[in-house]
Scaffold this motif. Structure first.
Motif, mmCIF file in Angstrom:
data_model
loop_
_atom_site.group_PDB
_atom_site.id
_atom_site.type_symbol
_atom_site.label_atom_id
_atom_site.label_comp_id
_atom_site.label_asym_id
_atom_site.label_seq_id
_atom_site.Cartn_x
_atom_site.Cartn_y
_atom_site.Cartn_z
ATOM 1 N N ILE A 16 5.682 8.983 -0.035
ATOM 2 C CA ILE A 16 5.889 10.750 -0.753
ATOM 3 C C ILE A 16 7.256 10.866 -0.284
ATOM 4 C CG2 ILE A 16 5.130 12.750 0.269
ATOM 5 C CD1 ILE A 16 3.973 13.432 -2.911
ATOM 6 N N GLU A 17 7.254 10.582 0.657
ATOM 7 C CA GLU A 17 9.020 11.744 1.449
ATOM 8 C C GLU A 17 10.230 10.516 1.190
ATOM 9 O OE1 GLU A 17 6.702 10.295 3.187
ATOM 10 O OE2 GLU A 17 7.159 8.935 5.044
ATOM 11 N N GLY A 18 10.221 9.680 0.094
ATOM 12 C CA GLY A 18 11.193 8.939 -0.694
ATOM 13 C C GLY A 18 11.314 9.571 -1.806
ATOM 14 N N ARG B 216 13.449 7.858 -6.352
ATOM 15 C CA ARG B 216 12.355 7.431 -6.652
ATOM 16 C C ARG B 216 11.639 6.806 -5.412
ATOM 17 N NH1 ARG B 216 12.377 3.997 -11.323
ATOM 18 N NH2 ARG B 216 14.255 3.081 -10.389
ATOM 19 N N GLY B 217 12.105 6.817 -4.678
ATOM 20 C CA GLY B 217 11.004 5.903 -3.226
ATOM 21 C C GLY B 217 10.825 4.695 -3.645
ATOM 22 N N TRP B 218 9.651 4.973 -3.086
ATOM 23 C CA TRP B 218 9.138 3.400 -2.666
ATOM 24 C C TRP B 218 9.054 2.500 -4.196
ATOM 25 C CZ3 TRP B 218 5.459 0.423 -5.895
ATOM 26 C CH2 TRP B 218 4.707 2.272 -6.404
ATOM 27 N N ILE B 219 9.302 2.904 -5.192
ATOM 28 C CA ILE B 219 9.296 2.536 -6.976
ATOM 29 C C ILE B 219 10.765 1.651 -7.047
ATOM 30 C CG2 ILE B 219 9.303 2.698 -9.397
ATOM 31 C CD1 ILE B 219 6.663 4.675 -8.880
ATOM 32 N N GLU C 263 0.878 -1.118 -0.349
ATOM 33 C CA GLU C 263 0.741 -0.135 -0.207
ATOM 34 C C GLU C 263 0.797 0.847 -0.435
ATOM 35 O OE1 GLU C 263 -3.347 0.218 2.685
ATOM 36 O OE2 GLU C 263 -4.537 -0.798 0.912
ATOM 37 N N HIS C 264 0.708 2.361 -1.158
ATOM 38 C CA HIS C 264 1.080 3.041 -0.432
ATOM 39 C C HIS C 264 -0.178 4.959 -1.184
ATOM 40 C CE1 HIS C 264 4.417 1.498 -0.941
ATOM 41 N NE2 HIS C 264 4.240 0.619 -2.448
ATOM 42 N N GLY C 265 0.163 5.915 -0.713
ATOM 43 C CA GLY C 265 -0.799 6.630 -0.512
ATOM 44 C C GLY C 265 -0.806 6.968 -2.823
ATOM 45 N N VAL C 266 -2.189 7.978 -2.455
ATOM 46 C CA VAL C 266 -2.417 8.331 -3.660
ATOM 47 C C VAL C 266 -1.511 9.119 -4.944
ATOM 48 C CG1 VAL C 266 -4.284 9.432 -3.369
ATOM 49 C CG2 VAL C 266 -4.575 8.352 -5.249
ATOM 50 N N PHE C 267 -1.485 10.562 -3.950
ATOM 51 C CA PHE C 267 0.008 11.285 -3.718
ATOM 52 C C PHE C 267 1.181 10.766 -4.501
ATOM 53 C CE2 PHE C 267 -3.784 13.231 -1.660
ATOM 54 C CZ PHE C 267 -4.123 13.216 -3.301
ATOM 55 N N ALA C 268 1.719 9.039 -4.553
ATOM 56 C CA ALA C 268 3.459 8.551 -4.408
ATOM 57 C C ALA C 268 2.725 7.465 -5.666
ATOM 58 C CB ALA C 268 3.440 8.195 -3.146
ATOM 59 N N THR C 269 1.364 7.121 -6.405
ATOM 60 C CA THR C 269 1.594 6.947 -7.644
ATOM 61 C C THR C 269 0.642 7.335 -8.352
ATOM 62 O OG1 THR C 269 -0.819 5.992 -6.464
ATOM 63 C CG2 THR C 269 0.753 4.730 -5.567
ATOM 64 N N ARG C 270 0.370 6.847 -9.203
ATOM 65 C CA ARG C 270 0.004 6.978 -10.721
ATOM 66 C C ARG C 270 -1.220 6.463 -10.840
ATOM 67 N NH1 ARG C 270 2.464 6.012 -15.670
ATOM 68 N NH2 ARG C 270 1.145 7.902 -16.504
ATOM 69 N N SER C 271 -2.018 6.005 -9.744
ATOM 70 C CA SER C 271 -2.788 5.422 -9.559
ATOM 71 C C SER C 271 -4.759 6.373 -10.133
ATOM 72 C CB SER C 271 -3.796 5.257 -7.899
ATOM 73 O OG SER C 271 -5.390 4.480 -7.795
#
Lengths: 148, 148
Positions: B47-49, A137-140, A77-85
């Protein structure tokens, strides 16, 4: 606030979301066209000088939003603003495409990930890039490293 | 079509459009914050990543649109979709900012070019760059070359 209106529509090889490449290592090299309505065609003047364009479009076949959810990339799970969902508070999408050629109101582009018939809201020139060494690129990046 | 709603607002040093650096060689290194409404804060998870973010925002103080018009860069006329003009059929703006730090619902960022109080519509992670050697910047590269 304004009321969004289509400036045109995408012609794409994809008719279902399941056909759009997603997740780790997805390649976006599909060709398609951006068919700009005749009333907005003058706004394309000089666009042929740019190699890449930002296309802002509407997730017009997604309903509602999820602030946090799993992604096809790492199933975490990731926040929507950290994804292209597509399930966003404002269903606005952004794709960078390569401009192959312009034919009046039709832009032939490479890199479409929209469904056929998607409403286009805006097109802007892609101007500059963040140098690779400055990009995190964080979690990606983590998800990619975990798959190696 | 959807009805856009702010997910938050920009705090920026700029209160008038005349204060925002524009035209040739304009530097966008101003710091500001993106204040995301509490109801959407969960969407910022992870997002911080990311070092850089796309911010999609509303030109909420521009009225009407011009399909072709002069730019502050070369004073020549270009189509609106080949420029970042605020007078667009859909008044949607896009800025890439550097994420300096997150403090709950507040994102401290560098590179704001929005006016103070601007409505934010969406935030997305900035993921990849077009390599410099593949990028053509059309009339903007020409305008820069002409000034040298």
């Amino acid at each position: 606030m304004f009321t969004p209106k289509p400036i045109g529509f995408v012609r794409s090889p994809y008719t279902k979301t399941s056909e759009v490449p997603k997740g780790m290592g997805a390649k976006h090299d599909a060709e398609g066209t951006l068919e700009i309505a005749e009333e907005f065609e003058l706004g394309l003047t000089d666009i042929e000088g740019f190699s890449h364009l930002f296309v802002i479009w509407a997730f017009d076949r997604s309903e509602g939003f999820e602030l946090i959810g799993p992604t096809p990339m790492d199933h975490k799970e990731h926040g929507v603003f950290a994804t292209r969902s597509p399930f966003r508070p404002n269903p606005i999408a952004l794709t960078v495409v390569e401009l192959v050629r312009r034919d009046k109101g039709t832009l032939h582009v490479r890199g479409v990930d929209m469904l056929d018939g998607t409403a286009i809201l805006d097109i802007k020139p892609y101007l500059s890039s963040i140098p690779e060494e400055k990009l995190r690129r964080g979690w990606i990046a983590e998800a990619e490293a975990a798959k190696r």
